[in-house]
Design an enzyme around this catalytic site. Structure first.
Site, short mmCIF file in Angstrom:
data_model
loop_
_atom_site.label_atom_id
_atom_site.label_comp_id
_atom_site.label_asym_id
_atom_site.label_seq_id
_atom_site.Cartn_x
_atom_site.Cartn_y
_atom_site.Cartn_z
N THR A 231 0.85 -1.18 0.00
CA THR A 231 0.00 0.00 0.00
C THR A 231 0.90 1.25 0.00
O THR A 231 2.05 1.18 0.42
CB THR A 231 -0.94 0.00 1.22
OG1 THR A 231 -0.16 -0.07 2.40
CG2 THR A 231 -1.91 -1.16 1.16
N GLY B 8 1.35 4.31 1.67
CA GLY B 8 2.03 4.80 2.86
C GLY B 8 2.99 3.79 3.45
O GLY B 8 4.06 4.13 3.94
N CYS B 9 2.60 2.53 3.38
CA CYS B 9 3.44 1.45 3.93
C CYS B 9 4.69 1.26 3.07
O CYS B 9 5.78 1.01 3.60
CB CYS B 9 2.65 0.15 3.99
SG CYS B 9 1.11 0.28 4.92
N SER B 10 4.54 1.36 1.76
CA SER B 10 5.65 1.10 0.84
C SER B 10 6.56 2.30 0.62
O SER B 10 7.74 2.14 0.36
CB SER B 10 5.11 0.65 -0.52
OG SER B 10 4.51 -0.63 -0.40
#
Length: 189
Positions: free
Chosen positions: A75, A77-79
């Site tokens: 995703t 923000g996570c990546s």
């Protein structure tokens, strides 16, 4: 239109009697969110494949471990921010006494392995899958995100010392990027 008949009521009553005679399997989950000072639940996560179980308590026993959780692998923000921050700060965190850095997501182990490979996490961040959300449910840090498939983890980070939560940073909205980033951790010496 509904027709209530005595035979339907007898059938439901017989079913209820039959089911109360069977043993019911239940799983205990925390009734309140995890907090500083709590012991971690002894839940198995998965690394690289369903055959490679990693028990969270065994992993953190006798060690200082940083664990962070994300709503979903791959995703934005996570990546772009969350995982890369921990990869970039891995050496610094380990020089401050952290034995392991662990990323957890409610995903399958193959997805977590592929995501880790994309971000060169080997030797820096262990990518552990919580496919059924059992660990996140036990911590009571889950959230419902229908666009990501339903039940997911809130975004958080924690410092664990000998299987006990020493620091906990849960994003106020469950998904934002403020307090759970690698550079926000306050490691105790």
């Amino acid at each position: 239109m509904f027709h209530t008949t005595a035979s339907i009521i007898r059938g439901v009553s017989a079913f209820a009697k039959q089911t109360t005679k069977r043993a019911v399997h239940t799983t205990f989950y925390a009734m309140a969110p995890v907090k500083v000072g709590d012991k971690l639940p002894a839940v198995d996560l998965f690394e690289d494949s369903p055959a490679n179980k990693v028990n969270v308590c065994e992993l953190t026993n006798g060690k200082k471990v940083v664990l962070f959780a994300v709503p979903g692998a791959f995703t934005p923000g996570c990546s772009k921010t969350h995982l890369p921050g921990y990869v970039q700060n891995a050496d610094k965190l380990k020089s401050e006494g952290v034995s392991e850095i662990v990323c957890v997501s409610v995903n399958d182990p193959y997805v977590m392995a592929a995501w880790g490979a994309q971000h060169n996490t080997k030797g820096k961040v262990r990518m552990l899958a919580d496919p059924s959300g059992n660990f996140i449910k036990a911590l009571d840090l889950g959230t419902n995100l229908p666009p990501l498939g339903g039940f997911r983890s809130k975004r958080f980070s924690m410092v664990i010392n000998d299987s006990t939560v020493e620091e906990l940073n849960v994003e106020p909205d469950g998904t934002g990027l403020s307090c759970s980033l690698a550079d926000k951790l306050k490691l105790k010496k």
